[in-house]
Write a protein that holds these residues in place. Structure first.
Motif, PDB file in Angstrom:
ATOM      1  N   VAL A 115      -9.088   3.155   3.820  1.00 50.45           N
ATOM      2  CA  VAL A 115      -9.176   2.127   2.783  1.00 50.45           C
ATOM      3  C   VAL A 115      -8.609   0.806   3.297  1.00 50.45           C
ATOM      4  O   VAL A 115      -9.176  -0.270   3.080  1.00 50.45           O
ATOM      5  N   ILE A 157      -9.444  -3.647  -6.645  1.00 49.04           N
ATOM      6  CA  ILE A 157      -9.074  -2.265  -6.947  1.00 49.04           C
ATOM      7  C   ILE A 157     -10.301  -1.367  -6.996  1.00 49.04           C
ATOM      8  O   ILE A 157     -10.280  -0.209  -6.557  1.00 49.04           O
ATOM      9  N   GLY A 158     -11.412  -1.877  -7.532  1.00 47.06           N
ATOM     10  CA  GLY A 158     -12.616  -1.058  -7.644  1.00 47.06           C
ATOM     11  C   GLY A 158     -13.127  -0.596  -6.293  1.00 47.06           C
ATOM     12  O   GLY A 158     -13.513   0.573  -6.134  1.00 47.06           O
ATOM     13  N   GLU A 159     -13.131  -1.466  -5.316  1.00 45.47           N
ATOM     14  CA  GLU A 159     -13.603  -1.075  -3.992  1.00 45.47           C
ATOM     15  C   GLU A 159     -12.634  -0.094  -3.329  1.00 45.47           C
ATOM     16  O   GLU A 159     -13.063   0.831  -2.622  1.00 45.47           O
ATOM     17  N   LYS A 160     -11.346  -0.271  -3.537  1.00 36.54           N
ATOM     18  CA  LYS A 160     -10.375   0.674  -2.975  1.00 36.54           C
ATOM     19  C   LYS A 160     -10.532   2.060  -3.606  1.00 36.54           C
ATOM     20  O   LYS A 160     -10.543   3.081  -2.901  1.00 36.54           O
ATOM     21  N   GLU A 161     -10.684   2.108  -4.925  1.00 35.75           N
ATOM     22  CA  GLU A 161     -10.873   3.400  -5.592  1.00 35.75           C
ATOM     23  C   GLU A 161     -12.213   4.020  -5.221  1.00 35.75           C
ATOM     24  O   GLU A 161     -12.325   5.251  -5.081  1.00 35.75           O
ATOM     25  N   GLY A 162     -13.250   3.178  -5.048  1.00 37.42           N
ATOM     26  CA  GLY A 162     -14.542   3.712  -4.617  1.00 37.42           C
ATOM     27  C   GLY A 162     -14.465   4.321  -3.230  1.00 37.42           C
ATOM     28  O   GLY A 162     -15.077   5.368  -2.961  1.00 37.42           O
ATOM     29  N   ARG A 196      -6.155   6.958   3.366  1.00 38.42           N
ATOM     30  CA  ARG A 196      -5.426   5.734   3.045  1.00 38.42           C
ATOM     31  C   ARG A 196      -5.630   4.678   4.126  1.00 38.42           C
ATOM     32  O   ARG A 196      -5.829   3.500   3.832  1.00 38.42           O
ATOM     33  N   GLU A 202       0.792  -1.227   0.000  1.00 36.62           N
ATOM     34  CA  GLU A 202       0.000   0.000   0.000  1.00 36.62           C
ATOM     35  C   GLU A 202       0.830   1.286   0.000  1.00 36.62           C
ATOM     36  O   GLU A 202       0.340   2.314  -0.457  1.00 36.62           O
ATOM     37  N   LEU A 219     -11.778   5.636  -1.848  1.00 40.39           N
ATOM     38  CA  LEU A 219     -11.046   6.905  -1.974  1.00 40.39           C
ATOM     39  C   LEU A 219     -11.931   7.992  -2.590  1.00 40.39           C
ATOM     40  O   LEU A 219     -11.868   9.167  -2.189  1.00 40.39           O
ATOM     41  N   ALA A 220     -12.769   7.614  -3.560  1.00 40.20           N
ATOM     42  CA  ALA A 220     -13.661   8.596  -4.183  1.00 40.20           C
ATOM     43  C   ALA A 220     -14.696   9.127  -3.208  1.00 40.20           C
ATOM     44  O   ALA A 220     -15.152  10.281  -3.331  1.00 40.20           O
TER      45      ALA A 220
END
Length: 338
Positions: free
Chosen positions: A233, A217-222, A230, A115, A224-225
């Motif tokens: 997440v 990755i999608g859930e991590k970016e969601g 950090r 990370e 963050l959005a």
């Protein structure tokens, strides 16, 4: 004359039926299926063969010792008095100390690699961790004996001075007049556990790193959005997703700690006394017993050593069984929430 319109009754619609799916396996599928099944059965057969061999070789010693094998501390097979109570306790204490030291370091290192580490540095750190997991245990034993042991003696003295009100850090067998002499702290379950932890760290870190790297990755970016930090997440996505892998890595490290031999034999003085105190030099492990006593053992002593190996085998098998249950109940990604 117009004829009245006659409506025919509607025919009942056929009831909905689930569609039957027929799987047609090719010859390659059948070969792969039976090959994997055969390999799995072979593993179970080998496991049963090892347990059966230890039971067969140690049966005479178990018959002579009876239930005293689990309640005695002394190790005198020729005299008919021997047991593994103190050795089992020492084995478990060394493993617990190793996990307490290794797990936080391993998980922190795995999170940093996946990370926080820069992309160029990530590959280097991954290779280093993988290489550390492949280093022979004798190298860790030498490192622990010459490097870690002198550095841990002041730590042992500090624990005995400030936390002796806790039974685990209490010292009773050391002469009061020479209570804080360095040589009296150089061989203990505590130092052995810390040395074993250096072998557990790469295993736990490698397994946890692989699981953390597979977090969606999608859930991590969601996350963050939506404004998550950090750490948010990591706490909401990465850690829940990798829970099963973390437990599996910890249990693999525990198995390594329970069976470690050479490093423990180099650090600790052989003593079969039963004790929960990790600083006073009492206690030893089953694996160190086998490696230290096998060379001079006669027929009766070998049977007793096989019985001790059976006890360690059962303990490790129980730990792995519990690990399998915990991993099955904590599947990676099961409780991932944003």
């Amino acid at each position: 004359m117009a004829h009245p319109t006659v409506f025919a009754p509607e025919s009942p619609e056929p009831a909905d039926r689930p569609r039957r799916i027929v799987v047609r396996r090719t010859r390659a599928d059948h070969v792969f299926r039976w090959t994997t099944r055969g390999v799995a059965m072979l593993v179970l057969a080998l496991l049963a063969a090892i347990g059966g061999y230890l039971l067969y070789q140690g049966s005479s010693a178990l018959d002579r010792a009876g239930w005293g094998f689990l309640t005695e501390d002394a190790w005198e097979p020729k005299g008919g008095t021997f047991g593994v109570r103190g050795l089992l306790t020492g084995t478990v204490l060394v493993a617990i100390v190793a996990l307490i030291v290794a797990v936080p370091i391993a998980l922190t290192a795995a999170l940093y690699i996946t990370e926080f580490a820069p992309r160029r540095l990530r590959g280097v750190l991954t290779s280093i961790v993988d290489l550390m997991a492949a280093v022979p245990s004798i190298i860790y034993g030498i490192f622990g004996f010459f490097v870690l042991q002198p550095q841990l003696i002041p730590v042992s003295r500090w624990l005995a001075t400030n936390f002796d009100f806790l039974p685990i850090f209490e010292i009773r067998t050391i002469d009061v007049k020479a209570r804080f002499v360095d040589s009296q702290f150089s061989s203990s379950l505590f130092i052995s556990g810390v040395v074993v932890s250096t072998m557990v760290i790469p295993i736990c870190c490698a397994v946890s790193r692989e699981v953390f790297g597979q977090a969606p990755i999608g859930e991590k970016e969601g996350a963050l959005a939506l404004g998550a930090t950090r750490w948010g997440v990591i706490r909401a996505v990465v850690l829940p997703f990798g829970r099963g892998g973390m437990i599996g890595g910890v249990m693999l490290g525990l198995g390594r700690a329970l069976g470690e031999t050479i490093a423990v034999a180099m650090i600790i003085s052989f003593n079969t006394d039963f004790s929960f105190r990790i600083l006073d030099g009492q206690g030893s492990t089953i694996s160190s017993l086998i490696v230290l006593k096998y060379g001079e053992a006669d027929t009766e002593s070998i049977s007793a050593l096989m019985a001790a190996g059976l006890a360690l085998f059962v303990l490790t098998l129980a730990v792995n069984t519990v690990a399998g249950v915990l991993v099955a109940r904590s599947r990676s990604g099961k409780s991932t929430e944003i």
